[in-house]
Structures are given as C-alpha cells and as structure tokens.
Design a protein around this motif. Structure first.
Motif, PDB file in Angstrom:
ATOM      1  N   ARG A 139      18.634   9.818 -29.842  1.00  0.00           N
ATOM      2  CA  ARG A 139      17.883  10.837 -29.119  1.00  0.00           C
ATOM      3  C   ARG A 139      18.488  11.070 -27.747  1.00  0.00           C
ATOM      4  NH1 ARG A 139      11.298  11.155 -27.960  1.00  0.00           N
ATOM      5  NH2 ARG A 139      11.433  12.780 -26.397  1.00  0.00           N
ATOM      6  N   ARG A 140      18.454  12.328 -27.308  1.00  0.00           N
ATOM      7  CA  ARG A 140      18.756  12.650 -25.919  1.00  0.00           C
ATOM      8  C   ARG A 140      17.480  12.493 -25.097  1.00  0.00           C
ATOM      9  NH1 ARG A 140      20.816  18.592 -25.778  1.00  0.00           N
ATOM     10  NH2 ARG A 140      20.578  18.178 -23.548  1.00  0.00           N
ATOM     11  N   GLU A 141      17.641  12.184 -23.804  1.00  0.00           N
ATOM     12  CA  GLU A 141      16.504  12.045 -22.896  1.00  0.00           C
ATOM     13  C   GLU A 141      15.450  11.108 -23.489  1.00  0.00           C
ATOM     14  OE1 GLU A 141      16.279  13.312 -19.865  1.00  0.00           O
ATOM     15  OE2 GLU A 141      18.142  14.452 -19.938  1.00  0.00           O
ATOM     16  N   TYR A 142      15.887   9.922 -23.892  1.00  0.00           N
ATOM     17  CA  TYR A 142      14.969   8.938 -24.489  1.00  0.00           C
ATOM     18  C   TYR A 142      13.985   8.462 -23.417  1.00  0.00           C
ATOM     19  CZ  TYR A 142      13.279   4.908 -27.109  1.00  0.00           C
ATOM     20  OH  TYR A 142      12.487   4.002 -27.755  1.00  0.00           O
ATOM     21  N   PRO A 143      12.668   8.651 -23.627  1.00  0.00           N
ATOM     22  CA  PRO A 143      11.700   8.365 -22.559  1.00  0.00           C
ATOM     23  C   PRO A 143      11.468   6.871 -22.355  1.00  0.00           C
ATOM     24  CG  PRO A 143      10.551   9.042 -24.558  1.00  0.00           C
ATOM     25  CD  PRO A 143      12.024   9.185 -24.849  1.00  0.00           C
ATOM     26  N   THR A 144      11.383   6.459 -21.090  1.00  0.00           N
ATOM     27  CA  THR A 144      10.970   5.106 -20.733  1.00  0.00           C
ATOM     28  C   THR A 144       9.979   5.218 -19.580  1.00  0.00           C
ATOM     29  OG1 THR A 144      12.536   4.589 -18.953  1.00  0.00           O
ATOM     30  CG2 THR A 144      13.348   4.353 -21.220  1.00  0.00           C
ATOM     31  N   ALA A 145       9.368   4.112 -19.215  1.00  0.00           N
ATOM     32  CA  ALA A 145       8.376   4.108 -18.136  1.00  0.00           C
ATOM     33  C   ALA A 145       9.003   4.391 -16.774  1.00  0.00           C
ATOM     34  CB  ALA A 145       7.652   2.765 -18.106  1.00  0.00           C
ATOM     35  N   ILE A 146      10.328   4.250 -16.661  1.00  0.00           N
ATOM     36  CA  ILE A 146      10.975   4.466 -15.360  1.00  0.00           C
ATOM     37  C   ILE A 146      11.910   5.668 -15.386  1.00  0.00           C
ATOM     38  CG2 ILE A 146      10.779   2.067 -14.624  1.00  0.00           C
ATOM     39  CD1 ILE A 146      13.654   1.619 -15.497  1.00  0.00           C
ATOM     40  N   GLY A 147      11.806   6.483 -16.420  1.00  0.00           N
ATOM     41  CA  GLY A 147      12.630   7.681 -16.495  1.00  0.00           C
ATOM     42  C   GLY A 147      13.364   7.770 -17.818  1.00  0.00           C
ATOM     43  N   PRO A 148      13.899   8.964 -18.133  1.00  0.00           N
ATOM     44  CA  PRO A 148      14.579   9.145 -19.415  1.00  0.00           C
ATOM     45  C   PRO A 148      16.016   8.638 -19.407  1.00  0.00           C
ATOM     46  CG  PRO A 148      14.533  11.212 -18.216  1.00  0.00           C
ATOM     47  CD  PRO A 148      13.770  10.225 -17.377  1.00  0.00           C
ATOM     48  N   VAL A 149      16.398   7.983 -20.493  1.00  0.00           N
ATOM     49  CA  VAL A 149      17.787   7.579 -20.701  1.00  0.00           C
ATOM     50  C   VAL A 149      18.542   8.799 -21.231  1.00  0.00           C
ATOM     51  CG1 VAL A 149      19.329   6.045 -21.972  1.00  0.00           C
ATOM     52  CG2 VAL A 149      17.098   5.213 -21.197  1.00  0.00           C
ATOM     53  N   ASP A 150      19.699   9.101 -20.651  1.00  0.00           N
ATOM     54  CA  ASP A 150      20.429  10.315 -21.027  1.00  0.00           C
ATOM     55  C   ASP A 150      20.644  10.400 -22.540  1.00  0.00           C
ATOM     56  OD1 ASP A 150      20.595  11.318 -18.471  1.00  0.00           O
ATOM     57  OD2 ASP A 150      22.515  10.360 -18.041  1.00  0.00           O
ATOM     58  N   ILE A 151      21.224   9.348 -23.106  1.00  0.00           N
ATOM     59  CA  ILE A 151      21.474   9.317 -24.551  1.00  0.00           C
ATOM     60  C   ILE A 151      21.203   7.911 -25.070  1.00  0.00           C
ATOM     61  CG2 ILE A 151      23.283   9.352 -26.323  1.00  0.00           C
ATOM     62  CD1 ILE A 151      24.541  11.703 -24.952  1.00  0.00           C
ATOM     63  N   LEU A 152      20.445   7.823 -26.156  1.00  0.00           N
ATOM     64  CA  LEU A 152      20.273   6.571 -26.870  1.00  0.00           C
ATOM     65  C   LEU A 152      20.931   6.764 -28.229  1.00  0.00           C
ATOM     66  CD1 LEU A 152      18.850   3.841 -26.230  1.00  0.00           C
ATOM     67  CD2 LEU A 152      17.062   4.541 -27.807  1.00  0.00           C
ATOM     68  N   CYS A 153      21.803   5.838 -28.594  1.00  0.00           N
ATOM     69  CA  CYS A 153      22.556   5.978 -29.839  1.00  0.00           C
ATOM     70  C   CYS A 153      22.799   4.611 -30.456  1.00  0.00           C
ATOM     71  CB  CYS A 153      23.884   6.692 -29.580  1.00  0.00           C
ATOM     72  SG  CYS A 153      24.957   5.872 -28.365  1.00  0.00           S
ATOM     73  N   ARG A 154      23.489   4.599 -31.593  1.00  0.00           N
ATOM     74  CA  ARG A 154      23.886   3.342 -32.252  1.00  0.00           C
ATOM     75  C   ARG A 154      25.387   3.363 -32.470  1.00  0.00           C
ATOM     76  NH1 ARG A 154      18.897   4.066 -35.073  1.00  0.00           N
ATOM     77  NH2 ARG A 154      17.427   2.392 -34.539  1.00  0.00           N
ATOM     78  N   ASP A 155      26.011   2.195 -32.313  1.00  0.00           N
ATOM     79  CA  ASP A 155      27.445   2.116 -32.566  1.00  0.00           C
ATOM     80  C   ASP A 155      27.709   1.848 -34.038  1.00  0.00           C
ATOM     81  OD1 ASP A 155      27.016  -0.602 -32.998  1.00  0.00           O
ATOM     82  OD2 ASP A 155      27.898  -1.235 -31.090  1.00  0.00           O
ATOM     83  N   ALA A 156      28.962   1.640 -34.390  1.00  0.00           N
ATOM     84  CA  ALA A 156      29.339   1.459 -35.792  1.00  0.00           C
ATOM     85  C   ALA A 156      28.711   0.213 -36.403  1.00  0.00           C
ATOM     86  CB  ALA A 156      30.859   1.400 -35.911  1.00  0.00           C
ATOM     87  N   GLU A 157      28.325  -0.752 -35.560  1.00  0.00           N
ATOM     88  CA  GLU A 157      27.711  -1.984 -36.047  1.00  0.00           C
ATOM     89  C   GLU A 157      26.195  -1.886 -36.105  1.00  0.00           C
ATOM     90  OE1 GLU A 157      29.087  -4.898 -33.324  1.00  0.00           O
ATOM     91  OE2 GLU A 157      31.171  -4.846 -34.010  1.00  0.00           O
ATOM     92  N   GLY A 158      25.656  -0.721 -35.724  1.00  0.00           N
ATOM     93  CA  GLY A 158      24.202  -0.539 -35.746  1.00  0.00           C
ATOM     94  C   GLY A 158      23.500  -1.037 -34.510  1.00  0.00           C
ATOM     95  N   VAL A 159      24.260  -1.421 -33.470  1.00  0.00           N
ATOM     96  CA  VAL A 159      23.671  -1.923 -32.225  1.00  0.00           C
ATOM     97  C   VAL A 159      23.248  -0.734 -31.367  1.00  0.00           C
ATOM     98  CG1 VAL A 159      24.099  -3.238 -30.109  1.00  0.00           C
ATOM     99  CG2 VAL A 159      25.059  -4.012 -32.288  1.00  0.00           C
ATOM    100  N   THR A 160      22.070  -0.827 -30.767  1.00  0.00           N
ATOM    101  CA  THR A 160      21.562   0.237 -29.902  1.00  0.00           C
ATOM    102  C   THR A 160      22.374   0.308 -28.608  1.00  0.00           C
ATOM    103  OG1 THR A 160      19.349  -0.212 -30.771  1.00  0.00           O
ATOM    104  CG2 THR A 160      19.489   1.184 -28.819  1.00  0.00           C
ATOM    105  N   VAL A 161      22.702   1.529 -28.190  1.00  0.00           N
ATOM    106  CA  VAL A 161      23.502   1.743 -26.983  1.00  0.00           C
ATOM    107  C   VAL A 161      22.808   2.778 -26.103  1.00  0.00           C
ATOM    108  CG1 VAL A 161      25.737   2.446 -26.051  1.00  0.00           C
ATOM    109  CG2 VAL A 161      25.626   1.229 -28.238  1.00  0.00           C
ATOM    110  N   ALA A 162      22.625   2.452 -24.830  1.00  0.00           N
ATOM    111  CA  ALA A 162      22.075   3.385 -23.843  1.00  0.00           C
ATOM    112  C   ALA A 162      23.230   3.942 -23.018  1.00  0.00           C
ATOM    113  CB  ALA A 162      21.067   2.688 -22.943  1.00  0.00           C
ATOM    114  N   VAL A 163      23.289   5.276 -22.918  1.00  0.00           N
ATOM    115  CA  VAL A 163      24.394   5.933 -22.212  1.00  0.00           C
ATOM    116  C   VAL A 163      23.847   6.659 -20.989  1.00  0.00           C
ATOM    117  CG1 VAL A 163      26.331   7.533 -22.412  1.00  0.00           C
ATOM    118  CG2 VAL A 163      25.535   6.280 -24.450  1.00  0.00           C
ATOM    119  N   GLU A 164      24.382   6.334 -19.829  1.00  0.00           N
ATOM    120  CA  GLU A 164      24.055   7.043 -18.594  1.00  0.00           C
ATOM    121  C   GLU A 164      25.235   7.937 -18.234  1.00  0.00           C
ATOM    122  OE1 GLU A 164      22.033   8.455 -15.355  1.00  0.00           O
ATOM    123  OE2 GLU A 164      21.271   7.231 -17.025  1.00  0.00           O
ATOM    124  N   ILE A 165      24.966   9.237 -18.024  1.00  0.00           N
ATOM    125  CA  ILE A 165      26.018  10.217 -17.802  1.00  0.00           C
ATOM    126  C   ILE A 165      25.959  10.737 -16.364  1.00  0.00           C
ATOM    127  CG2 ILE A 165      26.945  12.457 -18.527  1.00  0.00           C
ATOM    128  CD1 ILE A 165      25.654  11.923 -21.267  1.00  0.00           C
TER     129      ILE A 165
END
Length: 236
Positions: A139-165
């Motif tokens: 998801r883009r703009e993944y909501p959290t209590a302290i603000g949205p994460v730009d991009i939340l994604c998964r890598d090839a191993e299925g691990v969650t990755v938070a991306v700040e742009i």
C-alpha cells in the motif's frame, strides 16, 4: 485531543518491560485512543506510547477490586491503564496533574508533499522492481499513529519493507523512517519490518546513519522512473 501535563511514573508490561521513574511529563490522548508520553526533549519522539486500537481505564484509590482506600501516610494516586488488543499494558501513575485540557482538532487535511516527492512515490509504487527483483506493493501512504509510511511493500523473501521517499535525503528523513520502523515492528502481523530510504540525492551523513541502523539506501533516478532517456552523449 486531550493534553495532560503531570508528574507521573510509567510502566510498560508486554513482550518487554520498561519503567519511567517519577517526573513531570506531557501525556497526549488522541481521538483514536492512542496514548503517548513525552519529555521536554527528544523533539517529537515519545518516551513511550500505545498505538490503537487500545482502551484507557482510570482507577482511583478505593476503586480497585479490593477497595479499602489508602492507608494512613500513603499518597493517593490515580492510575491509568492503557491496554491494546495484544494484552500489552501501559500503566501511568499520576501523582500530580499540572494541566488538563481537551481540544477538538477536527479532520486533518493531511500532509501536502513536495510535488516531486509525491510523484516519486507514485512512480516507485508502479515500478517496485526498482528496489529489487520480487518486490511487491502492499500500500501507498500506509497509515500509522504517527503518520503515513510512503510505501509499504514486501521483498522477494516476503519480508515487510517500509520505504521513506525524499527528494533530498537528509538525517531528518532517516530519523522519520526509524520512528516508523519502531512502531511497525510492534505489530506481530508485519514484523519483522525492514527499512529503505529512497531519494534522488542522499547526503553522506544520512547514508552513514541509515547504514548504522540497518536501513538500506536507494538513489532514485527521477527521469529514469518517468521513462525519459538520458540525453547526455554516450560512447556506446
């Protein structure tokens, strides 16, 4: 939002235990029932917090299951118990309330980002392979209590990755991503969560700090993401 300034001590009981001894602190209780506890430093990073969904229960001397009030010579303290759905508890013992006020802030219009940053986010979400083979958008703009994460994604191993742009990656951006990672890694459905700091230009100090915290840095080519060929002369 409710703002309380009080002399208090705080105990966290969950996967770990932590204790804040008695001191004057700011307690923020937001409309989503999240609770955060702040000192007069550390910028806007709380000393401890509980993310929603959670409940706040207040007890006073004599209101516990055994009742009986306080003994002679004891100080009567109010206790706030904040508990989330996972059973973790934030126990705030209020010794003296210095200020207590509530304010209706209404619906926030949200952060208006720099045009280039917003476009970078949109482009990267459509081209997740830029981060590596097998990356998939959650998801883009993944909501959290302290603000949205730009991009939340998964890598090839299925691990969650938070991306700040960022357009220009500086230390503040690394600190922002660090706060997101601390919060996201508390969610057992997402943890472990890795971090990627992506920008058109990343300052050396920011890269050093990110590397030290286990955050991967990625330099983004804006024109490349837009599909515009480099017009510089090439030898081959």
């Amino acid at each position: 939002m409710r703002l309380v300034i009080a002399r208090c001590s705080v105990d966290y009981a969950g996967r770990l235990t932590a204790h804040l001894p008695s001191a004057p602190r700011l307690i923020l209780i937001k409309a989503d029932n999240s609770v955060s506890i702040h000192a007069d430093d550390r910028a806007y990073k709380p000393l401890n917090w509980m993310s929603p969904p959670c409940t706040l229960r207040e007890t006073r001397p004599g209101e516990g299951p055994e009742g009986g009030g306080t003994r002679e010579g004891e100080t009567a303290h109010a206790v706030w118990t904040v508990e989330n759905k996972g059973g973790e508890k934030l126990i705030i013992t209020l010794e003296e309330i210095l200020h207590d006020s509530s304010h209706e802030l209404g619906v926030d219009p949200g952060l208006i980002k720099d045009g280039v940053e917003a476009h970078l986010q949109e482009l990267l979400a459509d081209r997740m392979e830029t981060l590596g083979e097998g990356y998939a958008l959650i998801r883009r703009e993944y909501p959290t209590a302290i603000g949205p994460v730009d991009i939340l994604c998964r890598d090839a191993e299925g691990v969650t990755v938070a991306v700040e742009i960022k357009r220009r990656g500086e230390i503040d951006g690394v600190e922002q991503l660090t706060r997101y990672l601390e919060l996201l890694n508390r969610d057992p459905l997402l943890a472990p969560v890795r971090g990627v700091f992506a920008a058109q230009e990343i300052k050396p100090q920011a890269r050093t700090l990110a590397t030290d915290r286990g955050i991967r840095c990625v330099t983004l080519d804006y024109d490349g993401l837009r599909g515009i060929e480099d017009d510089k002369l090439r030898l081959f």
